[in-house]
Design a protein around this motif. Structure first.
Motif, mmCIF file in Angstrom:
data_model
loop_
_atom_site.group_PDB
_atom_site.id
_atom_site.type_symbol
_atom_site.label_atom_id
_atom_site.label_comp_id
_atom_site.label_asym_id
_atom_site.label_seq_id
_atom_site.Cartn_x
_atom_site.Cartn_y
_atom_site.Cartn_z
ATOM 1 N N LEU A 196 -6.280 5.789 -8.620
ATOM 2 C CA LEU A 196 -5.788 6.280 -10.118
ATOM 3 C C LEU A 196 -4.759 5.133 -10.609
ATOM 4 O O LEU A 196 -4.015 4.599 -9.744
ATOM 5 N N GLY A 197 -4.823 4.759 -11.669
ATOM 6 C CA GLY A 197 -3.726 3.991 -12.392
ATOM 7 C C GLY A 197 -2.462 4.428 -12.808
ATOM 8 O O GLY A 197 -2.647 5.823 -13.388
ATOM 9 N N ILE A 198 -1.519 3.921 -12.497
ATOM 10 C CA ILE A 198 -0.039 4.449 -13.002
ATOM 11 C C ILE A 198 0.326 3.491 -14.159
ATOM 12 O O ILE A 198 0.799 2.287 -13.728
ATOM 13 N N VAL A 199 1.022 3.675 -15.237
ATOM 14 C CA VAL A 199 1.291 3.005 -16.265
ATOM 15 C C VAL A 199 2.745 3.262 -16.728
ATOM 16 O O VAL A 199 2.900 4.447 -16.997
ATOM 17 N N MET A 200 3.703 2.406 -16.560
ATOM 18 C CA MET A 200 4.884 2.792 -17.109
ATOM 19 C C MET A 200 5.471 1.967 -18.325
ATOM 20 O O MET A 200 4.741 0.921 -18.547
ATOM 21 N N LYS A 201 6.272 2.500 -18.951
ATOM 22 C CA LYS A 201 6.369 1.796 -20.406
ATOM 23 C C LYS A 201 7.161 0.341 -20.176
ATOM 24 O O LYS A 201 6.569 -0.549 -20.813
ATOM 25 N N SER A 202 8.152 0.121 -19.202
ATOM 26 C CA SER A 202 8.797 -1.094 -19.064
ATOM 27 C C SER A 202 8.309 -1.552 -17.871
ATOM 28 O O SER A 202 7.474 -1.087 -16.857
ATOM 29 N N SER A 203 8.771 -2.801 -17.541
ATOM 30 C CA SER A 203 8.248 -3.451 -16.363
ATOM 31 C C SER A 203 8.955 -2.767 -15.117
ATOM 32 O O SER A 203 9.807 -1.906 -14.928
ATOM 33 N N THR A 204 7.938 -2.680 -14.126
ATOM 34 C CA THR A 204 8.185 -1.893 -12.897
ATOM 35 C C THR A 204 9.472 -2.076 -12.400
ATOM 36 O O THR A 204 10.255 -1.080 -11.903
ATOM 37 N N ASP A 205 9.914 -3.275 -11.862
ATOM 38 C CA ASP A 205 11.704 -3.266 -11.365
ATOM 39 C C ASP A 205 12.310 -2.686 -12.316
ATOM 40 O O ASP A 205 13.305 -2.137 -11.559
ATOM 41 N N LYS A 206 12.361 -2.668 -13.400
ATOM 42 C CA LYS A 206 13.510 -1.984 -14.409
ATOM 43 C C LYS A 206 13.207 -0.580 -14.314
ATOM 44 O O LYS A 206 14.123 0.160 -14.052
ATOM 45 N N ALA A 207 11.898 -0.078 -14.443
ATOM 46 C CA ALA A 207 11.554 1.166 -14.416
ATOM 47 C C ALA A 207 12.050 1.903 -13.048
ATOM 48 O O ALA A 207 12.650 2.886 -13.168
ATOM 49 N N LEU A 208 11.942 1.130 -11.953
ATOM 50 C CA LEU A 208 12.238 1.883 -10.755
ATOM 51 C C LEU A 208 13.717 1.856 -10.499
ATOM 52 O O LEU A 208 14.151 2.436 -9.359
ATOM 53 N N GLN A 209 14.560 1.398 -11.338
ATOM 54 C CA GLN A 209 16.067 1.531 -11.236
ATOM 55 C C GLN A 209 16.331 3.001 -11.566
ATOM 56 O O GLN A 209 17.295 3.431 -11.078
ATOM 57 N N ASN A 210 15.549 3.788 -12.329
ATOM 58 C CA ASN A 210 15.628 5.278 -12.514
ATOM 59 C C ASN A 210 15.057 6.030 -11.601
ATOM 60 O O ASN A 210 13.624 5.930 -11.497
ATOM 61 N N PRO A 211 15.858 6.712 -10.850
ATOM 62 C CA PRO A 211 15.135 7.780 -9.869
ATOM 63 C C PRO A 211 14.232 8.864 -10.366
ATOM 64 O O PRO A 211 13.486 9.094 -9.638
ATOM 65 N N PHE A 212 13.956 8.972 -11.669
ATOM 66 C CA PHE A 212 13.007 9.744 -12.422
ATOM 67 C C PHE A 212 11.651 9.250 -12.075
ATOM 68 O O PHE A 212 10.824 10.005 -11.550
ATOM 69 N N PHE A 213 11.387 7.953 -12.085
ATOM 70 C CA PHE A 213 10.035 7.407 -11.861
ATOM 71 C C PHE A 213 9.697 7.461 -10.233
ATOM 72 O O PHE A 213 8.543 7.682 -9.808
ATOM 73 N N SER A 214 10.842 7.038 -9.336
ATOM 74 C CA SER A 214 10.313 7.231 -7.897
ATOM 75 C C SER A 214 9.952 8.713 -7.341
ATOM 76 O O SER A 214 9.136 9.010 -6.831
ATOM 77 N N GLU A 215 10.580 9.529 -8.089
ATOM 78 C CA GLU A 215 10.367 11.255 -8.009
ATOM 79 C C GLU A 215 9.091 11.579 -8.642
ATOM 80 O O GLU A 215 8.184 12.351 -7.867
ATOM 81 N N VAL A 216 8.887 11.162 -9.888
ATOM 82 C CA VAL A 216 7.317 11.589 -10.329
ATOM 83 C C VAL A 216 6.159 10.845 -9.532
ATOM 84 O O VAL A 216 5.123 11.333 -9.465
ATOM 85 N N LEU A 217 6.568 9.480 -8.986
ATOM 86 C CA LEU A 217 5.599 8.879 -8.379
ATOM 87 C C LEU A 217 5.435 9.694 -6.963
ATOM 88 O O LEU A 217 4.228 9.614 -6.389
ATOM 89 N N ARG A 218 6.355 10.231 -6.356
ATOM 90 C CA ARG A 218 6.103 11.053 -5.243
ATOM 91 C C ARG A 218 5.290 12.310 -5.507
ATOM 92 O O ARG A 218 4.469 12.925 -4.445
ATOM 93 N N GLY A 219 5.498 13.012 -6.474
ATOM 94 C CA GLY A 219 4.691 14.131 -7.035
ATOM 95 C C GLY A 219 3.149 13.656 -7.084
ATOM 96 O O GLY A 219 2.287 14.200 -6.555
ATOM 97 N N ILE A 220 2.930 12.535 -7.803
ATOM 98 C CA ILE A 220 1.705 11.999 -7.877
ATOM 99 C C ILE A 220 1.117 11.654 -6.755
ATOM 100 O O ILE A 220 -0.008 11.896 -6.300
ATOM 101 N N SER A 221 1.846 11.102 -5.823
ATOM 102 C CA SER A 221 1.545 10.542 -4.557
ATOM 103 C C SER A 221 0.848 11.623 -3.640
ATOM 104 O O SER A 221 -0.164 11.659 -2.808
ATOM 105 N N ALA A 222 1.687 12.756 -3.843
ATOM 106 C CA ALA A 222 1.232 14.007 -2.880
ATOM 107 C C ALA A 222 -0.058 14.426 -3.087
ATOM 108 O O ALA A 222 -0.914 14.536 -2.269
ATOM 109 N N ILE A 223 -0.429 14.626 -4.330
ATOM 110 C CA ILE A 223 -1.869 15.105 -4.792
ATOM 111 C C ILE A 223 -2.909 14.050 -4.474
ATOM 112 O O ILE A 223 -3.901 14.534 -4.063
#
Length: 346
Positions: A63-90
């Motif tokens: 599955l492809g995951i697309v973020m709006k901003s660059s990955t290094d900047k996006a992952l500064q925000n815990p929202f993205f790591s948590e939503v990725l955790r949910g995606i990864s579980a499934i």
């Protein structure tokens, strides 16, 4: 000699063809049979030839995951790591790997999505944002490629599968929390105005003010990136006003942390001088000082539901578009108090 499909079939008491169908995640095989076969595979240490299987099925199991901003900047925000955790579980349950798109600019992100689609790198895509006039969404629609949005589409709402919260109502509720405490000068600190989540939460904020008969002031609308630095810059703008706000509605917890840091540097105390409410309920919100009153949007649940939806679309090309609304909950903590000029409760 290595373990074969026949060995797995014998251990699971099924036909070899059934094992092959389980490996291919065939929807006609019952969940109980799948569990039994997968347990036999695990017990025997059998690992299917993924490349051969995917070639036969014309599937990447990715599955492809697309973020709006660059990955290094996006992952500064815990929202993205948590939503990725949910995606990864499934994805793990369904034996899919994840392919994260990166890019510093919108053009780079668009090109990376093109590579994923044209290069058959993934079976489906999850967009972790919803943007006004988004070329990536338009491209995926044009190519009839399976994808799911986390957020509400700006247009074609009924034809795009998306997973979202009711952000307008949530913003009304969290703004009302400040109004009920007697705050009349309430500002809104949002993210990019081309993000639908910003527009929805700003609309809810304005609806709450309108219903309470409070003015909506342009100078009380500040828009920055969903980063700690964005919150600090917002404070600079708001607290140079002749009448600075006593309450703040902030669309993201990480921005709120930046706001509180900057307020402290300027000599303001939260909540004694300024009350703050926020969104997302990331782990930082509970351990901040003071702990944040915030809207818990169930980030993990958003990720889980998005992954389920995109896998359904991959497995069934005729799967109809869905709108999944994940419930929210307001976590009332210590970042708000009654306004200093508020009338005493009867």
């Amino acid at each position: 000699m290595g373990i074969t499909i026949k060995d797995v079939a014998k251990a699971a008491n099924v036909a070899p063809s059934t094992v092959s169908r389980v490996i291919a995640n065939n929807s006609r095989i019952s969940e109980n049979t799948k569990k039994r076969v997968r347990k036999a595979m695990k017990d025997l240490g059998y690992h299917p030839n993924v490349n051969a299987r995917n070639l036969a099925n014309k599937s990447t199991q990715a599955l492809g995951i697309v973020m709006k901003s660059s990955t290094d900047k996006a992952l500064q925000n815990p929202f993205f790591s948590e939503v990725l955790r949910g995606i990864s579980a499934i994805a793990h349950e369904e034996e899919h790997s994840l392919f994260i798109s990166t890019g510093e600019t919108e053009n780079e992100i668009y090109e990376s999505v093109e590579r994923m689609v044209y290069g058959n790198q993934v079976d489906g895509i999850i967009l972790l944002y919803s943007q006004v006039n988004d070329p990536v969404s338009d491209f995926l629609i044009e190519k009839d490629f399976p994808f799911v949005l986390i957020g509400k589409p700006y247009n074609q709402v009924d034809s795009i599968t998306h997973v979202d919260n009711d952000n307008v109502t949530a913003a009304v509720d969290i703004t009302n929390h400040l109004i009920e405490q007697g705050h009349e000068r309430i500002a809104f600190i949002g993210g990019d105005t081309d993000l639908v989540v910003t527009l929805d939460r700003m609309r809810g904020y304005e609806l709450a003010l309108e219903k309470a008969g409070l003015p909506i002031k342009d100078e009380y609308h500040i828009h920055q990136e969903f980063l700690k630095s964005g919150g600090r810059e917002a404070v600079h703008q708001l607290f140079q006003l002749d009448e600075p706000p006593t309450g703040l509605v902030i669309v993201d917890d990480l921005m709120s942390i930046g706001v509180m840091t900057m307020l402290e540097e300027l000599g303001y105390q939260v909540p004694q001088d300024v009350s703050i409410v926020s969104f997302n309920n990331v782990y930082l919100s509970e351990i901040s000082r003071p702990p944040l009153t915030t809207v818990d949007v169930n980030i993990h649940g958003l990720g889980c539901q998005a992954a389920k939806c995109v896998i359904e679309k991959v497995n069934n090309v005729d799967e109809p578009a869905k709108r999944i609304i994940v419930p929210y909950d307001i976590k009332k903590r210590q970042s708000t108090r009654e306004a200093k000029n508020a009338p005493l409760s009867e």
